[in-house]
Design a protein around this motif. Structure first.
Motif, PDB file in Angstrom:
ATOM      1  N   UNK A 305       0.821  -1.207   0.000  1.00  0.00           N
ATOM      2  CA  UNK A 305       0.000   0.000   0.000  1.00  0.00           C
ATOM      3  C   UNK A 305       0.861   1.265   0.000  1.00  0.00           C
ATOM      4  N   UNK A 306       1.820   1.345   0.896  1.00  0.00           N
ATOM      5  CA  UNK A 306       2.584   2.587   1.042  1.00  0.00           C
ATOM      6  C   UNK A 306       3.488   2.865  -0.159  1.00  0.00           C
ATOM      7  N   UNK A 307       4.231   1.901  -0.684  1.00  0.00           N
ATOM      8  CA  UNK A 307       4.980   2.164  -1.924  1.00  0.00           C
ATOM      9  C   UNK A 307       4.068   2.517  -3.098  1.00  0.00           C
ATOM     10  N   UNK A 308       2.882   1.913  -3.152  1.00  0.00           N
ATOM     11  CA  UNK A 308       1.937   2.250  -4.222  1.00  0.00           C
ATOM     12  C   UNK A 308       1.465   3.692  -4.094  1.00  0.00           C
ATOM     13  N   UNK A 309       1.231   4.136  -2.867  1.00  0.00           N
ATOM     14  CA  UNK A 309       0.820   5.531  -2.661  1.00  0.00           C
ATOM     15  C   UNK A 309       1.908   6.505  -3.095  1.00  0.00           C
ATOM     16  N   UNK A 310       3.156   6.116  -2.936  1.00  0.00           N
ATOM     17  CA  UNK A 310       4.263   6.977  -3.387  1.00  0.00           C
ATOM     18  C   UNK A 310       4.225   7.149  -4.909  1.00  0.00           C
ATOM     19  N   UNK A 311       3.942   6.064  -5.620  1.00  0.00           N
ATOM     20  CA  UNK A 311       3.827   6.134  -7.076  1.00  0.00           C
ATOM     21  C   UNK A 311       2.608   6.961  -7.472  1.00  0.00           C
ATOM     22  N   UNK A 312       1.493   6.738  -6.782  1.00  0.00           N
ATOM     23  CA  UNK A 312       0.279   7.487  -7.075  1.00  0.00           C
ATOM     24  C   UNK A 312       0.495   8.980  -6.852  1.00  0.00           C
ATOM     25  N   UNK A 313       1.206   9.336  -5.802  1.00  0.00           N
ATOM     26  CA  UNK A 313       1.487  10.752  -5.530  1.00  0.00           C
ATOM     27  C   UNK A 313       2.311  11.362  -6.658  1.00  0.00           C
ATOM     28  N   UNK A 314       3.266  10.605  -7.197  1.00  0.00           N
ATOM     29  CA  UNK A 314       4.054  11.100  -8.325  1.00  0.00           C
ATOM     30  C   UNK A 314       3.156  11.340  -9.536  1.00  0.00           C
ATOM     31  N   UNK A 315       2.227  10.419  -9.781  1.00  0.00           N
ATOM     32  CA  UNK A 315       1.283  10.601 -10.887  1.00  0.00           C
ATOM     33  C   UNK A 315       0.421  11.833 -10.670  1.00  0.00           C
ATOM     34  N   UNK A 316      -0.037  12.049  -9.442  1.00  0.00           N
ATOM     35  CA  UNK A 316      -0.837  13.232  -9.129  1.00  0.00           C
ATOM     36  C   UNK A 316      -0.045  14.508  -9.391  1.00  0.00           C
ATOM     37  N   UNK A 317       1.213  14.518  -8.997  1.00  0.00           N
ATOM     38  CA  UNK A 317       2.041  15.716  -9.191  1.00  0.00           C
ATOM     39  C   UNK A 317       2.332  15.991 -10.655  1.00  0.00           C
ATOM     40  N   UNK A 318       2.414  14.937 -11.467  1.00  0.00           N
ATOM     41  CA  UNK A 318       2.882  15.077 -12.844  1.00  0.00           C
ATOM     42  C   UNK A 318       1.777  15.046 -13.881  1.00  0.00           C
ATOM     43  N   UNK A 319       0.551  14.719 -13.480  1.00  0.00           N
ATOM     44  CA  UNK A 319      -0.556  14.696 -14.420  1.00  0.00           C
ATOM     45  C   UNK A 319      -0.746  13.383 -15.152  1.00  0.00           C
ATOM     46  N   UNK A 320      -0.058  12.321 -14.758  1.00  0.00           N
ATOM     47  CA  UNK A 320      -0.287  11.008 -15.354  1.00  0.00           C
ATOM     48  C   UNK A 320      -1.610  10.433 -14.862  1.00  0.00           C
ATOM     49  N   UNK A 321      -2.275   9.664 -15.717  1.00  0.00           N
ATOM     50  CA  UNK A 321      -3.496   8.998 -15.317  1.00  0.00           C
ATOM     51  C   UNK A 321      -3.204   7.771 -14.471  1.00  0.00           C
ATOM     52  N   UNK A 322      -4.255   7.229 -13.834  1.00  0.00           N
ATOM     53  CA  UNK A 322      -4.067   6.119 -12.905  1.00  0.00           C
ATOM     54  C   UNK A 322      -5.164   5.068 -13.033  1.00  0.00           C
ATOM     55  N   UNK A 323      -4.734   3.830 -12.916  1.00  0.00           N
ATOM     56  CA  UNK A 323      -5.635   2.714 -12.688  1.00  0.00           C
ATOM     57  C   UNK A 323      -5.121   1.949 -11.481  1.00  0.00           C
TER      58      UNK A 323
END
Length: 407
Positions: A305-323
Motif C-alpha cells: 500500500x505505502x509504496x503504491x501511494x508513493x507512485x500514485x502521488x508522483x502521478x498526481x504531481x505530474x498529471x499522469x493517469x491512474x488505474x
C-alpha cells in the motif's frame, strides 16, 4: 550493525510480533484465465500471517509472478525468512507509529534493483499482514494508513467513499466473450477491459461486437499484455481505433518499452503501462522518457500500500493517469486492501479487483466482498482489513508453510 531491511526499532510498550507464518496457497479458479502471455487455472499466492503478543492475528497477501517482478514463492520465503521482523518492527505504541515503521521497511533485493521491483510481492504480503495485525490491535482500519501517509501531492477524499469496479472480459471463446459483454451491459457497468493480442483471435471483429453490445457510453480499455513488437504496433492498433478505446495497456514487451516514446503519439489512444510499471523508478522513467500516459498500479507488484501511494502521488504531481489494478487470483485479502486504497484516494480513473466470487472456487474470508450491481462496493468497516479471515480456510489451501518464531 544495522539490519539490511532498514527498519526502525521502537522501545515503546506496544504489542510485539510473536510469530510470522509464511504460506504457499494454491488458490483454485473457477475458469481458465488466458491472455497473450500466460494461461492459468489456479493461482499460487503468498499469504503472510502475523501473530502479535496477546494473540492478535493479521493477514497479508502477495502474488509472486516471475514474469512481473521476477519472484517465485520460493524467493519470497527466503527473502522474508532472513530478517528478525520482531526486532525491526519493535513495539509501536499506536497505529501511527506502526505505519511509520512499516513504511520504512526495505528488502535488500529491492534496494539493489534499478527498477525497484525485486521482492515487491514479498514486501506487499508482509506489509498488509502487519497493517492488519496492528490495525486490529489499535482499533484502526488499514485505510487509516492511507490517511497517515506523507507523500507530496497525494490527493485524498475528505471522507471514505464506496468504490466502482470495472468489468473484465478474458480472452475466451467468442461466445463466452459476447455473453460477458451482455452481462456487463445489463448489470450497469460503466467501464470494461478486454484482452487483445492473443494468437489466432481477430481483435477487430471481437471489439466490434463488444462495443456494439456495450454501447457508446461504457468506457472500453484493451490490454495486450506485451503481445506486439514495436514494428507492428501501428498496424495492429489502427483497426481498433474506431471503437473509442479509453486506454491501451502494455502493448509491447518491457524490454522494448522505450519505443513507446516515439510511437505513443501516433497510436490515437492513451497508453497504460503495467509490466513496465513495477516500482517507483519505473514511474520516474515513464515521466522522463514519455513512454506512457497512464500507470496501472497493483499493490502486489508495487510493494504494498505505502509504496503504491508513493507512485500514485508522483502521478498526481505530474498529471499522469491512474488505474488501480489487481492480479487474477487475488483472494479477499488483496481485494480488501485495494478497497481501502480506492475508497480514499482521488484521481484514479479505473479500479479493478473484488472479483472474488466470480473467479475463485474458494476464498479465505468469512464475508463475501465481491462487488455488486454495476461494480459498486461499499467501504469496509472495522479494524485492520475490515474482514474476517478464516485461518482454517487459509490452511486448507496451503501447500507449504514456514514458521518464524520470535518468542
Amino acid at each position: 550493525m544495522p539490519d539490511p531491511a532498514h527498519g526502525r526499532t521502537s522501545t515503546k510498550s506496544g504489542p510485539r510480533i510473536r510469530r510470522i507464518t509464511l504460506l504457499r496457497l494454491a488458490v483454485p479458479l473457477k475458469r481458465e484465465i488466458k491472455h497473450a502471455s500466460h494461461t492459468r487455472t489456479s493461482s499460487e499466492n503468498l499469504v503472510v500471517r502475523v501473530e502479535l503478543a496477546g494473540g492478535t492475528l493479521g493477514h497479508g497477501e502477495g502474488v509472486p509472478r516471475p514474469y512481473v517482478t521476477g519472484e517465485t514463492i520460493e524467493s519470497t520465503f527466503e527473502s522474508l525468512a532472513r530478517h528478525d521482523w520482531a526486532r525491526i518492527v519493535g513495539e509501536p505504541a499506536d497505529f501511527a507509529g506502526a505505519v511509520r515503521t512499516i513504511g520504512s521497511i526495505r528488502l535488500p533485493e529491492n534496494e539493489a534493483d534499478p527498477r525497484g521491483m525485486a521482492g515487491n510481492a514479498a514486501r506487499c504480503a508482509l506489509e498488509i499482514a502487519l497493517l492488519d495485525a496492528y490495525g486490529r490491535a489499535f482499533g484502526e482500519p488499514i485505510g487509516r494508513a492511507v490517511e497517515l501517509a506523507e507523500f507530496s501531492g497525494l490527493r485524498r477524499y475528505a471522507t471514505v467513499r464506496g468504490v466502482r469496479y470495472g468489468g473484465a472480459i478474458t480472452a475466451d471463446s467468442f461466445r463466452k466473450e459476447i455473453r460477458s459483454a451482455i452481462k456487463f451491459r445489463v448489470y450497469g457497468f460503466r467501464d470494461v477491459k478486454t484482452k487483445v493480442g492473443v494468437e489466432g483471435q481477430d481483435d477487430a471483429r471481437r471489439l466490434a461486437w463488444i462495443r456494439r453490445i456495450l454501447g457508446g457510453k461504457v468506457e472500453l480499455r484493451i490490454d495486450a499484455n506485451e503481445a506486439w513488437k514495436p514494428a507492428e504496433l501501428i498496424e495492429r492498433t489502427q483497426p481498433l481505433r474506431r471503437y473509442a478505446i479509453a486506454a491501451l495497456e502494455q502493448p509491447v514487451p518491457h524490454a522494448e518499452v522505450g519505443s513507446l516514446a516515439e510511437l505513443r503519439p501516433k497510436l490515437g489512444m492513451p497508453v497504460m503501462l503495467d509490466e513496465s510499471l513495477c516500482g517507483y523508478p519505473d514511474a520516474e522513467r515513464t515521466l522522463r522518457e514519455g513512454t506512457g500516459d497512464i500507470l496501472n498500479v497493483r499493490l502486489s507488484k508495487c510493494g504494498g500500500i505505502l509504496p503504491s501511494l508513493r507512485i500514485i502521488a508522483l502521478a498526481h504531481r505530474s498529471g499522469l493517469g491512474l488505474q488501480l489494478g489487481c492480479h487474477p487470483g487475488e483472494t479477499a485479502i488483496l481485494s480488501a486492501a485495494g478497497r481501502h486504497v480506492a475508497g480514499r484516494v482521488d484521481g484514479i480513473s479505473w479500479v479493478e479487483g473484488s472479483y472474488d466470487r466470480h473467479i475463485l472456487r474458494e476464498n479465505v474470508s468469512r464475508e463475501d466482498i465481491t462487488f455488486g450491481f454495476g461494480g459498486r462496493a461499499k467501504p469496509l468497516a472495522g479494524p485492520g482489513l475490515g474482514i474476517s479471515i478464516d485461518p482454517e480456510a487459509v490452511d486448507a489451501m496451503a501447500t507449504e508453510r514456514r514458521e518464524l518464531a520470535y518468542d
